[in-house]
Enzyme design. Sequence first.
Site, PDB file in Angstrom:
ATOM      1  N   ASP A 144       0.861  -1.189   0.000  1.00  0.00           N
ATOM      2  CA  ASP A 144       0.000   0.000   0.000  1.00  0.00           C
ATOM      3  C   ASP A 144       0.896   1.238   0.000  1.00  0.00           C
ATOM      4  OD1 ASP A 144      -1.911   1.942   0.455  1.00  0.00           O
ATOM      5  OD2 ASP A 144      -2.130   1.461   2.598  1.00  0.00           O
ATOM      6  N   ASN A 193      -0.451   4.575  -0.219  1.00  0.00           N
ATOM      7  CA  ASN A 193      -1.097   5.832   0.202  1.00  0.00           C
ATOM      8  C   ASN A 193      -1.908   5.687   1.485  1.00  0.00           C
ATOM      9  OD1 ASN A 193      -3.034   4.225  -0.881  1.00  0.00           O
ATOM     10  ND2 ASN A 193      -4.006   5.826  -2.115  1.00  0.00           N
ATOM     11  N   ASP A 226      -4.293   3.612   2.564  1.00  0.00           N
ATOM     12  CA  ASP A 226      -5.720   3.247   2.671  1.00  0.00           C
ATOM     13  C   ASP A 226      -5.899   1.754   2.978  1.00  0.00           C
ATOM     14  OD1 ASP A 226      -5.006   2.158   0.270  1.00  0.00           O
ATOM     15  OD2 ASP A 226      -6.536   3.178  -0.927  1.00  0.00           O
ATOM     16  N   ASP A 261      -1.427  -1.233  -4.103  1.00  0.00           N
ATOM     17  CA  ASP A 261      -1.688  -0.480  -5.326  1.00  0.00           C
ATOM     18  C   ASP A 261      -0.481  -0.530  -6.262  1.00  0.00           C
ATOM     19  OD1 ASP A 261       0.087   1.457  -4.087  1.00  0.00           O
ATOM     20  OD2 ASP A 261      -1.640   2.011  -2.842  1.00  0.00           O
ATOM     21  N   ASP A 292      -7.150 -15.528 -18.050  1.00  0.00           N
ATOM     22  CA  ASP A 292      -8.056 -16.117 -17.067  1.00  0.00           C
ATOM     23  C   ASP A 292      -8.964 -17.153 -17.742  1.00  0.00           C
ATOM     24  OD1 ASP A 292      -9.055 -15.822 -14.243  1.00  0.00           O
ATOM     25  OD2 ASP A 292     -10.932 -15.402 -15.289  1.00  0.00           O
ATOM     26  N   GLU A 342      -4.672 -19.866 -18.157  1.00  0.00           N
ATOM     27  CA  GLU A 342      -5.155 -20.650 -17.011  1.00  0.00           C
ATOM     28  C   GLU A 342      -6.039 -21.752 -17.576  1.00  0.00           C
ATOM     29  OE1 GLU A 342      -7.785 -20.326 -12.899  1.00  0.00           O
ATOM     30  OE2 GLU A 342      -8.285 -19.089 -14.621  1.00  0.00           O
TER      31      GLU A 342
HETATM   32  C1  GLC Z   1      -9.946 -17.720 -12.468  1.00  0.00           C
HETATM   33  C2  GLC Z   1      -9.288 -16.868 -11.410  1.00  0.00           C
HETATM   34  C3  GLC Z   1     -10.179 -16.830 -10.211  1.00  0.00           C
HETATM   35  C4  GLC Z   1     -11.507 -16.240 -10.609  1.00  0.00           C
HETATM   36  C5  GLC Z   1     -12.123 -16.998 -11.794  1.00  0.00           C
HETATM   37  C6  GLC Z   1     -13.239 -16.219 -12.415  1.00  0.00           C
HETATM   38  O1  GLC Z   1     -10.070 -19.038 -12.060  1.00  0.00           O
HETATM   39  O2  GLC Z   1      -8.020 -17.362 -11.125  1.00  0.00           O
HETATM   40  O3  GLC Z   1      -9.599 -16.083  -9.172  1.00  0.00           O
HETATM   41  O4  GLC Z   1     -12.385 -16.294  -9.524  1.00  0.00           O
HETATM   42  O5  GLC Z   1     -11.178 -17.172 -12.815  1.00  0.00           O
HETATM   43  O6  GLC Z   1     -12.742 -15.084 -13.061  1.00  0.00           O
HETATM   44 CA    CA Z   2      -3.371   2.004  -1.403  1.00  0.00          CA
END
Ligand code: GLC
Ligand code: CA
Length: 546
Positions: free
Chosen positions: A22, A24, A26, A30, A201, A270
Site C-alpha cells: 500500500d 497511500n 488506505d 496499489d 483467465d 489458465e
Molecule cells: C480464475 C481466477 C479466479 C476467478 C475466476 C473467475 O479461475 O483465477 O480467481 O475467480 O477465474 O474469473
Molecule cells: Ca493504497
Amino acid sequence: MTKAPWWQRGTIYQIYPRSFQDSNGDGIGDLAGILARLDYLAWLGVDAIWISPFYPSPLADGGYDVSDFVDVDLRLGDLATFDQLVARAHALDIAIVIDIVPNHSSDEHPWFVESRSSRDNPRRDWYVWRDGRPDGSPPNNWLRVWGGPTWTFDETTGQYYLHLFHAKQPDLNWRNPAVKAAMFDVFRFWLERGVDGFRIDVAHAIMKDPELRDNPPAAGTSLMHREFGEFDRQMHLHDRAHPDLHPVYRELRAILDSYGGERPRMAIGEIHEFDWDRWAGYYGIDLDELHMPFNFGLLGIPWSAAAVRELVASVERALPAGAWPNWVLGNHDEARIATRLGDAQARAAVLLLLTLRGTPTLYYGEELGMRNVAIPPERVQDPWALLNPDRPSFNRDPARTPMRWTAGAGAGFCPAEVEPWLPIGGDLEALDVESQREEPRSMLALTRALLAARRASDALSLGAYAALAGAPDDVHVFERTGSGGSRAVVVLSFASEPREVALPALAGLAVAVSTHMDRAGEQIGADGRLRLRPHEGCLVQPPDVS
Ligand code: GLC
Ligand code: CA
C-alpha cells in the site's frame, strides 16, 4: 549461454496487487506500491511479474469482474502509474505480464448494461441470452464450480444470461465476431503500452457448445484437485473447452507475434485440464497457440517421490515436440504451500519448483514461507466463500493476505494504525522480508540462492530433465543437462527420517544449495554418497559451479 526468450529462461513472480504494498495509507495495495518494491524483486532475482487484475471493478470477484478492460481501478492507481511501472521494470530487466479476463466482464461493464437493456440492443448478442425451458427453469443443466446454475433470469427482458462464475460476471459471447474484435483490441491496447505477456483467465472457458447442450452425468470424480460436490457429478463436455477455441488462440498468437521489441510477447493460459494430452492441445499443433498452458499438476498430487516422479514423466511425455513446460506451487486460488504441506516440505517444494525443467511461477510470499491467515467471518471477502458458508475450504482470502515486509504492526504493507483490507495475521516470528534478509538460512535466502543458481546455469534454466534410478523409494533424484555439457543433479527427500543415497551420478560433485542452507560447498566422494535429513533437498553441481 544459450539464447532463449525471457519467458522460457526466467521465473515469473505473481503479485496480487491489493496485497503487495500500500503506498497511500488506505490499507489496499496499489500499483505505486508495486513500483516501490521493484528493487526488492530485482534483488530477489525474478525475471517477470504477473499482476492479477488491477482494472476498475465492483469487486464481486476480487477484481476478476472487470468493468473496464482498458483502465486502472482508482483505488489501485492510474494509467500513468502503470506506464511508470512498465518503464522501471524494463529498466531492471523485469518483464510485465498482466492478467486478462476474456471469458466474462462485470455486469457493470457498459457492454453488459447495454446488452441487458433490451432484446434488440446492438450489444444483446455480446453475451449469451436464452429463453428458459417451458417450465421456466434455466435453459440447460450447466452448473457453476461455485455451486448452483450458470444462468440468471433477468426480469427486464425475460431471458436468462450465462455466467460460469458469479452472477455479476456474465460470460461474453466469443462466437460473435464483434466481441472477438473488441477483446483483441484490449490485448492491443496493453501491447502498445509495452506489456510483455498476458495471463489469460479461464482460457479453456471462452468457447462452449454452440447449441448449449446439457452436460451428461459423470461418476462423481473430481475434474480438478478439489471436491466440488454437484459440479463433479457432470461431465463438463459442453460448458467449456469447445475445439472452436483453438482458432481463436491461433489468431491471438499471430497478434502477439506481430509486435516487435526487445522481448517477444507471450501468453500463458489458465487451463484447468488434467488430462495431459488435452492440456497439451493448448500449445497448438504447430506450437502456434498459447506459449504455455499453466500446469497445475503439482497442486493436485500428494507430496511423495512417486507422485512427483510420475507427474513430471506424464507432463514431459505429453508435451508436443519443442513445447516448453511450466510449474506452479500456488496462486491466489489455492491454499498457501506451507499450509498445505508444512514448512519443511515447502522448502523442498520451492527447490523442486526452481530446478524442474520449465518456467516456474512463484506466488508472492512463497519466498518467505507465508502461510494461510485465518479470516474472521465478518471480514471474509471472497464471493466463493460467501456463496458457500458451509465450505470453509472454498475461501481464497487466507492466501491473499498482505505481504509481510517487516515484523511490526502493518508489516510494512500499510501504516500501523490502518486496518488493511485483509488481516495480516499473527505475530509470526521471522515471517517477513526484513527478518529473513538478515538470516542466512531463511526461506528467503534459500529462494534467492535457487533463483541465482538457476540463472547462472544453462542446465537448470534450459537443460533436459531425466529422472535417475537407484535412490530409496521416498527420494526423488533427477539430472538436468544443458548445452556444452553443463549439468546439475537434484536429490529430494520426501521422508520424515534421514535417508542416504549413493549414486554414480553424484560422484565428484558438490552441494550447491541445500534446503537447510548450511552445507554449500560440501564435496561428494567417489562413492557418490549423500546423506539427507528429513525433507531435505540438495542441488548438486560440479564443484567449480557451486
Ligand atoms: C480464475 C481466477 C479466479 C476467478 C475466476 C473467475 O479461475 O483465477 O480467481 O475467480 O477465474 O474469473
Ligand atoms: Ca493504497
